[in-house]
Design a protein around this motif. Sequence first.
Motif, mmCIF file in Angstrom:
data_model
loop_
_atom_site.group_PDB
_atom_site.id
_atom_site.type_symbol
_atom_site.label_atom_id
_atom_site.label_comp_id
_atom_site.label_asym_id
_atom_site.label_seq_id
_atom_site.Cartn_x
_atom_site.Cartn_y
_atom_site.Cartn_z
ATOM 1 N N SER A 170 0.780 -1.103 -0.044
ATOM 2 C CA SER A 170 -0.001 0.032 0.010
ATOM 3 C C SER A 170 0.848 1.249 -0.028
ATOM 4 C CB SER A 170 -0.982 0.157 1.227
ATOM 5 O OG SER A 170 -1.636 1.225 1.484
ATOM 6 N N ILE A 171 2.004 1.180 0.929
ATOM 7 C CA ILE A 171 3.022 2.418 0.974
ATOM 8 C C ILE A 171 3.436 2.646 -0.549
ATOM 9 C CG2 ILE A 171 5.031 3.293 1.657
ATOM 10 C CD1 ILE A 171 4.474 1.633 4.307
ATOM 11 N N THR A 172 3.906 1.434 -1.046
ATOM 12 C CA THR A 172 4.484 1.756 -2.444
ATOM 13 C C THR A 172 3.504 2.010 -3.531
ATOM 14 O OG1 THR A 172 5.865 -0.417 -2.014
ATOM 15 C CG2 THR A 172 5.674 0.460 -4.287
ATOM 16 N N GLN A 173 2.342 1.627 -3.540
ATOM 17 C CA GLN A 173 1.270 2.123 -4.448
ATOM 18 C C GLN A 173 0.887 3.542 -4.287
ATOM 19 O OE1 GLN A 173 -2.614 0.569 -3.761
ATOM 20 N NE2 GLN A 173 -3.079 0.696 -6.113
ATOM 21 N N VAL A 174 0.948 4.057 -2.923
ATOM 22 C CA VAL A 174 0.529 5.575 -2.691
ATOM 23 C C VAL A 174 1.569 6.363 -2.939
ATOM 24 C CG1 VAL A 174 -0.076 6.933 -0.906
ATOM 25 C CG2 VAL A 174 -1.123 4.922 -0.682
ATOM 26 N N PHE A 175 2.902 5.743 -2.928
ATOM 27 C CA PHE A 175 4.098 6.573 -3.164
ATOM 28 C C PHE A 175 4.034 6.915 -4.641
ATOM 29 C CE2 PHE A 175 8.468 7.034 -4.887
ATOM 30 C CZ PHE A 175 8.881 7.795 -3.936
ATOM 31 N N PHE A 176 3.789 5.892 -5.375
ATOM 32 C CA PHE A 176 3.716 6.083 -6.949
ATOM 33 C C PHE A 176 2.621 7.132 -7.330
ATOM 34 C CE2 PHE A 176 6.347 2.371 -7.292
ATOM 35 C CZ PHE A 176 7.469 2.898 -7.775
ATOM 36 N N ALA A 178 1.613 9.586 -5.625
ATOM 37 C CA ALA A 178 2.102 10.729 -5.046
ATOM 38 C C ALA A 178 3.067 11.313 -6.154
ATOM 39 C CB ALA A 178 2.662 10.778 -3.861
ATOM 40 N N ALA A 179 3.644 10.796 -6.501
ATOM 41 C CA ALA A 179 5.015 10.955 -7.661
ATOM 42 C C ALA A 179 4.282 11.354 -8.825
ATOM 43 C CB ALA A 179 5.829 9.697 -7.825
ATOM 44 N N ALA A 180 3.148 10.775 -9.329
ATOM 45 C CA ALA A 180 2.420 11.051 -10.579
ATOM 46 C C ALA A 180 1.953 12.412 -10.385
ATOM 47 C CB ALA A 180 1.516 10.078 -10.803
ATOM 48 N N ILE A 181 1.169 12.605 -9.255
ATOM 49 C CA ILE A 181 0.699 13.924 -9.031
ATOM 50 C C ILE A 181 1.724 14.996 -8.910
ATOM 51 C CG2 ILE A 181 -1.024 15.293 -7.474
ATOM 52 C CD1 ILE A 181 -2.432 12.621 -6.673
ATOM 53 N N PHE A 182 2.633 14.656 -8.040
ATOM 54 C CA PHE A 182 3.855 15.854 -7.985
ATOM 55 C C PHE A 182 4.193 16.136 -9.191
ATOM 56 C CE2 PHE A 182 8.109 16.933 -7.213
ATOM 57 C CZ PHE A 182 8.083 17.922 -6.264
ATOM 58 N N GLY A 183 4.499 15.341 -10.076
ATOM 59 C CA GLY A 183 5.149 15.314 -11.470
ATOM 60 C C GLY A 183 4.252 16.127 -12.065
ATOM 61 N N ALA A 184 3.000 16.122 -12.281
ATOM 62 C CA ALA A 184 2.000 16.698 -13.211
ATOM 63 C C ALA A 184 2.291 18.170 -12.792
ATOM 64 C CB ALA A 184 0.738 16.144 -13.103
ATOM 65 N N MET A 185 2.073 18.302 -11.307
ATOM 66 C CA MET A 185 2.022 19.872 -10.990
ATOM 67 C C MET A 185 3.459 20.515 -11.156
ATOM 68 S SD MET A 185 -1.273 19.806 -10.306
ATOM 69 C CE MET A 185 -1.122 21.454 -9.813
#
Length: 291
Positions: A170-176, A178-185
């Motif tokens: 679950s931690i790994t999934q949420v990390f990715f 978050a990374a996708a949202i962060f990258g887009a912004m």
Amino acid sequence: MADYFDPNNNGSYNQQNSQYPQYPQYQSNPNGQYDPQQQMYQQQMYQQQMNRGAFGMNQPQYAPGQAYGGAAVTSVNDVLTKSFLFMFLALLVTGIVALFVANSPSFILSFYGNPTLILIVVVAEFGVVIGATFAMKKNNLMLSAILFGVYSVLNGITLSVIFLVYELGSITQVFFIAAAIFGAMAVIGATTKKDLSNIGMICIVGLFGIIIASIVNMFLKSPGMDYVISIIGVIVFVGLTAYDVQKIKKLAASNPGYHPMVLGLYGAMELYLDFINLFLYLLRLLGKAKN
């Protein structure tokens, strides 16, 4: 200061307005012709005056032939690259430390079983952030890098608790996520022509609201309120990510007197905090707790 770009000549250079008796090194030569290097210094002086104090950082003066802060002036893209690189390294250090602590039962028992020690580490984190910010404002590259590294280690210790509460998958999934949202912004913040200052101010106000609401909910212990706080937290740090990337661009473009590496570390700390908080709020919303 008088303008030395002639508004009646489509922004072209105006000889009449280029004379600065208080800055003799920027005056035209006796033959009435312009030295390109002198013109460059005049433009740099204009840029420095326009941006003085705009970013709340001290701005050391420079002399002709001397680069800002004793280092070569760098490009906006170079500063952004350094910011993301240092942020990635800090996240890597934090993740490694968190995993190490989570897999050390003796350390977990001694640390999480001692509320005083936890409080000391949390207070130390705040102190290190303040110290790192002060070092960056003083253009101290070495101290800035050391304190940022120390902060990433301390943050790894405190964040190790997520490996005890949530499942690793679950931690790994949420990390990715978050990374996708962060990258887009981050892309939006780096490419948009719209000034995000108003959005940034709204998000900062929202951040203070989250802090107050979280303190109140420590006593109320309301799951519903915790859920709302997490949603608002995600929205706030999504907005702050775009705003901070644009702010880093502006700071790099103005180049107000700081070593390019210091600017990179400053940007890295801003983005690191944005990502960590975005990840934690998403984890509270989407994370799967251990049985």
